[in-house]
Scaffold this active site. Structure first.
Site: not given
Ligand code: CMC
Length: 428
Positions: A307, A364
């Site tokens: 998140h 989720d």
């Molecule tokens: N699985 C594997 N690796 C992950 C995941 C995941 N679900 N989420 C983040 N990472 C890794 C990502 O690859 C990155 O690694 P590195 O530093 O080596 O490049 C690091 O963690 C930081 O990730 P980010 O994508 O920069 O983080 P963000 O804050 O931009 O993204 C997120 C947040 C929710 C989009 C992401 O965690 C994600 O894609 N999660 C899966 C989708 C999901 O469950 N979304 C629902 C969120 S809750 C409902 C809502 O509020 O919408």
């Protein structure tokens, strides 16, 4: 004494005010920076940017805290219900019995959709996703009630109580009506003697179950899911709603736009993606361990994990995890994918990759399993998130309408071509 921060750019100093929130979070106010220095700030994805001051919801992502209007989510989940929470979000206070009665009355009054809205949503291609249908349906609804959707801010604020109740009511009716139409089944009219969730479940499924009502645990579980999704401060869809509202658009248009923003798999669409992921893992014979390894290599993403704001367990996921056990037990349903979800969580929470990145289950991760057990088809999951989130979007619309002074208009750093001359088509 008011606090300030000093910024030094090329030997020039700028004093920037510091804003302190009621929970002592601090921000550097850069609103005059460009005027004074010609510099803008850059923050791809807005992860460090406060776009507004708001009194709706407070999140402390490091500590896993979520509060609506000052009330802790765990206490609301235990003691309140979705409609009370709608009132709390919309107007800032828990309702008195009279206020709650009035909100219920308004929601019931608007529960059956006008024919023109029904024919609009039913005219959409049969393959249209329920989120597309909801977004179109809300725009059609604004068209059917032009006096509530004027784009004249003063009038839209005056009519907000009716507009908000109509939208909260209609998200449910649009979803149910379209579901019935798509499956060639007659529409079940709203029954105002039923509560919000009972009525929705009856509009969706009652002739299928052959019962006039659903077990209490089912409507309670749905009510809890709606309550837990009701607001989450400046996420992608809520920021979209505020952005649209900042231009003076009415609540119907703003909520329709927010619905589209919610649709994607990184936001509200994650609840569908989680179920797809769990099914795939189940069908492949993996217990979850192999999938975790592929997520660590960047070959897949563990949906329902991570998140932007929470660097701790999402408090909503904690509540839903135990609600999931209760709901499945009450319904007498066993779910092989629940076992996989538990295993994935266990493996991920002990793995340095997830620990270092502070990735925990989010809302989720378990919600889809409950919705599946309640009988909802997977493609309706995101629209159920939208129904829950609607009061939050409306609360933010109202906040902008009452206090917003400026249209939202971020700047950019242009990285495209410099000035060049037009080449005639024949010479290209
Ligand atoms: N699985 C594997 N690796 C992950 C995941 C995941 N679900 N989420 C983040 N990472 C890794 C990502 O690859 C990155 O690694 P590195 O530093 O080596 O490049 C690091 O963690 C930081 O990730 P980010 O994508 O920069 O983080 P963000 O804050 O931009 O993204 C997120 C947040 C929710 C989009 C992401 O965690 C994600 O894609 N999660 C899966 C989708 C999901 O469950 N979304 C629902 C969120 S809750 C409902 C809502 O509020 O919408």
């Amino acid at each position: 004494m008011s606090k300030s921060a000093d910024l030094r750019i090329n030997d020039q100093s700028y004093s920037l005010d510091i804003i302190t929130g009621t929970e002592q979070e601090q921000a550097i106010d850069v609103s005059n920076l460009r005027k004074e220095s010609k510099f803008i700030t850059f923050d791809d994805g807005y992860g460090n940017t406060g776009s507004c001051e708001s009194s709706v919801t407070y999140i402390d992502g490091d500590s896993g805290i979520l509060r609506y209007r000052g009330y802790d989510i765990t206490e609301l989940a235990e003691k309140s219900n979705f409609l009370e929470t709608c009132h709390l979000l919309l107007y800032g206070e828990l309702p008195t019995a009279d206020e709650l009665g009035l909100l219920e009355q308004r929601i019931s009054k608007f529960a059956n959709l006008p024919d023109e809205v029904l024919s609009t949503i039913n005219a959409l291609p049969s393959s249209a996703h329920p989120m597309a249908v909801l977004s179109c349906g809300l725009q059609a609804l604004g068209g059917a009630f032009p006096e509530l959707a004027t784009n004249d801010r003063k009038k839209d604020i005056e009519n907000f109580d009716d507009a908000a109740a109509l939208i909260i009511s209609a998200t449910r009716s649009i979803t149910a009506s379209r579901y019935r139409h798509q499956h060639g089944k007659p529409i079940i009219p709203s029954d105002s003697s039923k509560g919000y969730c009972d009525n929705f479940l009856s509009m969706m499924f009652s002739s299928e179950t052959g019962q006039s009502g659903v077990p209490e645990q089912v409507s309670n579980a749905l009510d809890l899911i709606f309550l837990l999704h009701a607001d989450h401060e400046q996420n992608c869809s809520t920021s979209t709603c505020r952005m649209i509202a900042s231009g003076g658009a009415n609540p119907f248009a703003s909520v329709a736009g927010a619905t589209s923003a919610l649709w994607g798999p990184l936001h509200g669409g994650a609840n569908m993606a989680v179920i797809r992921m769990l099914n795939e893992i189940h069908e492949s014979g993996d217990d979850g361990s192999r999938f975790v390894e592929s997520a660590k290599l960047g070959k897949s993403r563990l949906m329902g994990f991570g998140h932007r704001v929470y660097r701790n367990y999402d408090p909503r996921a904690k509540i839903l995890k135990s609600a999931c056990d209760d709901a499945l037990e009450a319904l007498g349903v066993s779910s092989p994918i629940l076992e996989i979800a538990r295993k994935l969580e266990e493996v991920a929470l002990q793995d340095p990759y997830f620990i270092q990145r502070k990735l925990y289950p989010n809302v989720d991760f378990y919600s889809g399993i409950i919705l599946q057990a309640l009988g909802f088809p997977t493609d309706t999951f995101t629209v159920l998130f939208a129904i829950g989130r609607t009061p939050g979007w409306l609360a933010h619309w109202r906040e902008i309408a009452l206090t917003g002074k400026k249209i939202h208009r971020p700047r950019q750093i242009y990285q495209g071509s410099n000035l060049r001359s037009y080449t005639p088509l024949s010479e290209r």
